[in-house]
Scaffold this motif. Structure first.
Motif, mmCIF file in Angstrom:
data_model
loop_
_atom_site.group_PDB
_atom_site.id
_atom_site.type_symbol
_atom_site.label_atom_id
_atom_site.label_comp_id
_atom_site.label_asym_id
_atom_site.label_seq_id
_atom_site.Cartn_x
_atom_site.Cartn_y
_atom_site.Cartn_z
ATOM 1 N N ALA A 5 0.855 -1.191 0.000
ATOM 2 C CA ALA A 5 0.000 0.000 0.000
ATOM 3 C C ALA A 5 0.887 1.234 0.000
ATOM 4 O O ALA A 5 1.764 1.369 0.865
ATOM 5 C CB ALA A 5 -0.921 0.002 1.209
ATOM 6 N N GLN A 45 -1.799 5.211 3.044
ATOM 7 C CA GLN A 45 -2.874 4.750 3.927
ATOM 8 C C GLN A 45 -3.273 5.880 4.856
ATOM 9 O O GLN A 45 -2.413 6.554 5.426
ATOM 10 C CB GLN A 45 -2.424 3.528 4.744
ATOM 11 C CG GLN A 45 -2.009 2.344 3.886
ATOM 12 C CD GLN A 45 -1.786 1.095 4.709
ATOM 13 O OE1 GLN A 45 -2.717 0.472 5.201
ATOM 14 N NE2 GLN A 45 -0.518 0.720 4.861
ATOM 15 N N HIS A 46 -4.572 6.078 5.001
ATOM 16 C CA HIS A 46 -5.074 7.187 5.809
ATOM 17 C C HIS A 46 -5.682 6.634 7.101
ATOM 18 O O HIS A 46 -6.713 5.960 7.080
ATOM 19 C CB HIS A 46 -6.116 7.986 5.024
ATOM 20 C CG HIS A 46 -5.577 8.596 3.762
ATOM 21 N ND1 HIS A 46 -4.769 9.703 3.775
ATOM 22 C CD2 HIS A 46 -5.724 8.225 2.462
ATOM 23 C CE1 HIS A 46 -4.439 10.020 2.524
ATOM 24 N NE2 HIS A 46 -5.007 9.137 1.704
ATOM 25 N N TYR A 47 -5.042 6.900 8.211
ATOM 26 C CA TYR A 47 -5.556 6.549 9.534
ATOM 27 C C TYR A 47 -5.361 7.739 10.464
ATOM 28 O O TYR A 47 -4.446 8.555 10.279
ATOM 29 C CB TYR A 47 -4.839 5.316 10.099
ATOM 30 C CG TYR A 47 -5.296 4.015 9.463
ATOM 31 C CD1 TYR A 47 -6.431 3.361 9.935
ATOM 32 C CD2 TYR A 47 -4.607 3.462 8.390
ATOM 33 C CE1 TYR A 47 -6.862 2.165 9.340
ATOM 34 C CE2 TYR A 47 -5.030 2.281 7.802
ATOM 35 C CZ TYR A 47 -6.163 1.640 8.284
ATOM 36 O OH TYR A 47 -6.597 0.476 7.710
ATOM 37 N N ARG A 103 -0.565 -3.076 3.574
ATOM 38 C CA ARG A 103 -1.946 -2.645 3.759
ATOM 39 C C ARG A 103 -2.492 -3.098 5.116
ATOM 40 O O ARG A 103 -2.409 -4.271 5.478
ATOM 41 C CB ARG A 103 -2.838 -3.200 2.650
ATOM 42 C CG ARG A 103 -4.243 -2.598 2.687
ATOM 43 C CD ARG A 103 -5.110 -3.115 1.576
ATOM 44 N NE ARG A 103 -5.473 -4.514 1.772
ATOM 45 C CZ ARG A 103 -6.500 -5.111 1.147
ATOM 46 N NH1 ARG A 103 -7.229 -4.431 0.296
ATOM 47 N NH2 ARG A 103 -6.754 -6.374 1.366
ATOM 48 N N ARG A 104 -3.032 -2.125 5.820
ATOM 49 C CA ARG A 104 -3.612 -2.370 7.139
ATOM 50 C C ARG A 104 -5.131 -2.347 7.024
ATOM 51 O O ARG A 104 -5.704 -1.420 6.438
ATOM 52 C CB ARG A 104 -3.125 -1.291 8.118
ATOM 53 C CG ARG A 104 -3.886 -1.189 9.429
ATOM 54 C CD ARG A 104 -3.323 -0.046 10.261
ATOM 55 N NE ARG A 104 -4.234 0.361 11.324
ATOM 56 C CZ ARG A 104 -4.031 1.404 12.132
ATOM 57 N NH1 ARG A 104 -2.937 2.133 12.008
ATOM 58 N NH2 ARG A 104 -4.921 1.712 13.068
ATOM 59 N N GLU A 136 4.178 0.931 7.154
ATOM 60 C CA GLU A 136 3.435 1.827 6.286
ATOM 61 C C GLU A 136 3.322 1.306 4.854
ATOM 62 O O GLU A 136 2.430 1.723 4.103
ATOM 63 C CB GLU A 136 4.062 3.220 6.290
ATOM 64 C CG GLU A 136 5.539 3.246 5.872
ATOM 65 C CD GLU A 136 6.482 3.177 7.049
ATOM 66 O OE1 GLU A 136 6.118 2.478 8.022
ATOM 67 O OE2 GLU A 136 7.555 3.804 7.002
#
Length: 932
Positions: A298, A301-303, A317-318, A314
């Protein structure tokens, strides 16, 4: 007799108010009568292995150490190459039982279930284990039995170690996990020689559950940053790798095994859990094997958090989920129906299967939740008159049929993406509908409770005016006639309410909540003449002083309410209380006592500013607290020889109690030293601790009933127990609180003398056991409202002075290590509650002393206290909410429960305090026990 009647009625009313909150907010979400939903396509996996590392934080697993190396190399490889990973978000309370129920059954237990048992189910529920063909589980005797006893038939097998193995003083708690791994290896080894077992193991829809408690136990005992905790993670990682290799070899690498690794809850830095801190609610989730999406890269990633960079993940993919979502994921992987009461939503990003399979699985998930909605709707429809029933509009019966028909049609046409989105919308609507019907009667019940609350508070206020303010007048004949009419009116109201509830087939508890306001308000209107008498007396009342007291008490109540959210407000309150002698003019009458009052208030004002959790144990504070207690007691005994000689027996008793204080301080220090050296809990220390706890209830009864003599004896007994239950600065709280209470008793008598209300009497000559002369009991004065408010303030201070809601839920086992180290939630919880209640008893005894020394009826002061407490409880009843974060919801409910518990407890504790202060055990010449 009237006082006893009022006490009993008040106790019953408050118990009803207290229990009502459980019927309104803590009702079980479970319903029965749904049909299991099957996916018509073959599942990707034949079997599933569930690893639950109890108490494992997400960051403890994912974050590399200072050298950049991972603590769990095998699971790190899975994350980077073979499986899908993310964070499982748990809900409050972050405890083992609700965590495992959410994981395996897919729903969040109501909070009351946590207190009903750990091994027995307060309600029967479906689970992935129950839906499986066979489940074999290994681990803790506190978790495994609740899933086997809740299963239908005989297909869930448990293998547990003894409860005594869960010892926080163990030299190596990781052996609990080693035991599990060894048992699993022995199980598969023996299966090769058992044809029946071998046949079952090669069947489909099997589950293997490994509950690994070592990490949680080491975290409690040594903290999550300790070597023991971190080494245990490495041991679990190696054990998981070994078990996976074993299973793959056993099944000849058929590729039909799915693996799930997660945790039930996390843990704070200080080794506790139960509240809503991110370290408690963020748990790891790693899934791999048959039917699981392989690791994916990924770029962005937006968290909301910054954990990805901290964890060096990072680029991978989470996928985050809610804890209840894991149950439908496991069910989907092995092709069993999703548990009937599950509210989890299948996380499709974890699946590596066709879009058709995903659509069918999502459809089954939607119908399974819709089935719960239908049962809830029908139940509420059957128990509500049609003219009062308001259905959930977005999901009427016709809307449900349209939703289901359209979803099925989309799947038949091969429009799987649209079908998935449509099912997700149906799930969202059904979930809102479930909440709607679950809370359907909340407004109705809440209104009934508020009516009863307001009526009861009004009645108590009228009783105070009638009995203690010289406003009572003989009833006139007109009043008697209106009273008869009033009885008929309220009887008609009660019959109408009862008939309405009967027609709706309401639960029996509804009758209590709805009918209770009727006799309460009848009693209020029956005493309405008191209000007219008060109105006639207005011209003769000191209105400015009355208004001033009303304003101050109102602001004071608001300050106490805010202090439940911000403990620092207690510091503000103590600073304001410190100024009382100056504002009232007492400072010029008794400067020495006034200065001591100010200093003691300011000393106590420090405690609400100190942290309540997150501190390391520091036994030096406990030693200082013991020394301070000895110094205060010896100072008093030295001064008491000048005012009144102690009986020789009392002298020896005080000497024994002083020795006991020193012994308890030594035992606490010795115990923590022994545990740090991993030598376990010394038997001598354990015997001293339990004997101290037992003797603290009756040793004060052996002392003189002279006011200060008895108070000192009570203090020494309680402080001994408190020292044994302390781990840090909180041990200093009872000595400083007792110092303030002693000054309060002195200064209140000085205030009475200054106002010319009573003759000056030496406090040292007052005896608790002497019956108060009824002719000397005075009427209430405005200043008594201030005394009652002081008492309520000190009670709240006693509760929150060194703790708050989080510190009770996040229980640190280190505080009970002098008594036991083997995990026992009920004994440990009982010891913690007694520690919380000890400051209560100190304040109650001081209040009892003030009632005696100021020649005021205990009934009158207590009724004022009751009104103040009920006004606070009414505040919190309106502040209860069912929206926002689960921590906010739980906290708002807890506030109400605490205030109501405090009110009920004070009513009971007043009796206990009377016995503790006024009764004495006399040992006669023949060693016979006499109770005076």
């Amino acid at each position: 007799m009237k006082m006893i009647t009022l006490f009993v009625v008040g106790l019953v009313v408050h118990v009803v108010f207290f229990v009502s909150i459980f019927d309104i907010y803590f009702t079980s979400p479970l319903v029965h009568g749904m049909s299991p939903q099957h996916v018509p396509l073959p599942p990707p996996a034949k079997r599933l292995v569930l690893f639950v590392a109890d108490g494992l934080r997400a960051d403890s697993l994912y974050k590399p150490d200072a050298n950049g190396t991972t603590r769990a190399p095998y699971l790190r490889t899975i994350i980077e190459e073979k499986g899908t990973w993310g964070v499982s978000h748990t809900r409050v309370p972050t405890e083992s039982r609700p965590g495992h129920v959410a994981l395996i059954a897919g729903f969040y237990e109501d909070v009351s279930a946590v207190a009903k048992g750990w091994k027995e189910n307060p309600v029967e529920f479906d689970s992935v284990f129950n839906e499986s063909r066979y489940t074999w589980s290994w681990g803790s005797p506190d978790i495994l039995p609740m899933f086997s006893k809740g299963a239908s038939g005989d297909h869930v097998y448990t293998h547990t170690y003894s409860a005594e193995s869960e010892d926080f003083a163990s030299t190596d708690a990781s052996r609990l996990d080693t035991w599990v791994f060894d048992e699993v290896k022995a199980f598969f080894s023996s299966a090769r020689e058992n044809e029946t077992l071998l046949s079952r193991l090669h069947g489909e829809q099997n589950v293997f559950f490994l509950h690994l408690l070592g990490i949680d136990t080491n975290g409690h005992a040594h903290r999550p940053m300790s070597r023991e905790y971190l080494d245990n993670i490495a041991l679990v990682d190696a054990g998981v790798a070994e078990i996976v290799s074993l299973i793959e070899d056993f099944y000849d690498n058929d590729g039909k095994t799915a693996y799930v690794f997660t945790s039930d809850h996390g843990m704070t830095n200080w080794g506790s859990h139960g509240a809503g801190h991110p370290s408690e609610t963020l748990t790891p989730l790693v899934v791999w094997g048959a039917g699981v999406q392989a690791a994916q890269k990924a770029s962005i990633q937006h968290y909301d958090d910054d954990y990805l960079k901290e964890w060096k993940l990072e680029a991978h993919r989470r996928v985050d989920v809610n804890q209840a979502d894991i149950a439908p994921l496991m069910a989907s992987l092995i092709g069993v129906p999703i548990p009937l009461n599950s509210v989890g939503v299948l996380p499709l990003h974890y699946l590596n299967n066709s879009q058709h399979f995903k659509a069918e699985s999502m459809y089954a998930n939607a119908i399974q939740i819709l089935e719960q909605f239908r049962v809830k709707m029908n139940q509420k429809k059957e128990t509500t008159l049609s003219i009062f029933f308001t259905p959930y509009q977005p999901l009427t019966e016709s809307e449900q049929m349209d939703f289901v028909r359209h979803a099925r049609l989309l799947i038949q046409k091969g429009r799987f993406e649209e079908a998935i989105h449509h099912c997700e919308g149906l799930i969202a609507q059904a979930m809102e509908g479930l909440s709607y019907y679950h809370t359907y009667d909340r407004f109705f019940l809440g209104t009934s409770v508020v009516l009863g609350f307001v009526g009861w508070t009004s009645y108590v206020a009228l009783i105070i005016l009638k009995t203690h303010a010289s406003l009572r007048k003989p009833p006139t004949s007109r009043a008697l006639v209106s009273g008869a009419g009033l009885s008929r009116l309220f009887l008609c109201v009660a019959l109408a309410v009862g008939l309405l509830l009967l027609l709706q087939s309401s639960p029996w508890t509804y009758y209590i909540y709805c009918l209770l306001p009727v006799p309460v308000w009848y009693s209020v209107f029956k005493e309405w003449g008191i209000v007219t008498d008060l109105m006639k007396s207005i011209p003769s009342l000191p209105l400015s002083k009355c208004f001033g007291y009303f304003l101050l008490v109102t602001l004071g109540i608001e300050l106490l309410v805010v202090s439940f959210f911000y403990r620092a407000m207690l510091t503000v309150g103590l600073i304001m209380l410190a100024m009382w002698p100056i504002g009232s003019g007492l400072y010029w009458k008794s400067k020495r006592r006034s200065v001591t009052w100010v200093v003691s208030c300011l000393c106590l004002a420090v405690f609400p500013l100190l942290p309540v959790v997150g501190r390391e144990p520091n036994v030096s504070f406990v030693t200082c607290a013991g020394a301070l207690t000895l110094f205060n007691a010896l100072s008093y005994l030295w001064s008491s020889r000048r005012c009144s000689n102690l009986h020789k027996r009392d002298q020896w008793l005080f000497i024994c109690q002083l020795v006991q204080v020193g012994l308890c301080a030594f035992v606490l220090t010795s115990t923590h030293s022994s545990l740090q050296l991993k030598h376990g809990l010394p038997l001598f220390n354990q015997l001293v601790s339990w004997s101290t706890l037992a003797s603290s209830f009756f040793v004060p009864l052996l002392s003189s009933t002279r006011l200060f003599h008895r108070l000192l004896s009570i203090l020494l007994s309680l402080v001994c127990t408190y020292l044994l239950l302390s781990t840090g600065y909180e041990a200093l709280f009872p000595p400083f609180l007792s110092w303030l209470m002693f000054i309060w008793v002195n200064i209140e008598q000085e205030a009475m003398h200054t106002m010319g209300v009573s003759n000056r009497t030496e406090l040292s000559s007052i005896d608790f056991s002497e019956n108060i002369d009824i002719t000397k009991i005075r009427q209430l004065r405005l200043d008594d409202i201030r005394r009652s408010y002081f008492f309520v303030f000190f009670i709240i201070l006693a509760f929150f002075g060194t703790g708050n809601i989080a510190s009770i839920n996040s229980f640190d086992p280190a505080s009970v290590y002098c008594f036991l180290t083997v995990f026992n939630p009920f004994i440990m919880g009982g010891l913690l509650m007694w520690k919380v209640l000890i400051p209560f008893v100190i304040v109650m005894c001081a209040f009892e002393s003030i009632q005696v020394s100021t020649q005021l009826s205990s009934r009158s002061l207590f009724l004022i206290v009751l009104v103040i407490s009920d006004l606070m409880a009414l505040h919190f009843f309106f502040l209860v909410k069912d929206y926002g974060s689960w921590l906010d919801i739980g906290t708002s409910i807890s506030h109400y429960v605490i205030v109501m518990s405090m009110t009920i407890f004070l009513m009971v504790l007043s009796i206990m305090t009377r016995i503790l202060t006024s009764k004495r055990i006399l040992i006669g010449p023949k060693m016979k026990m006499h109770l005076r």
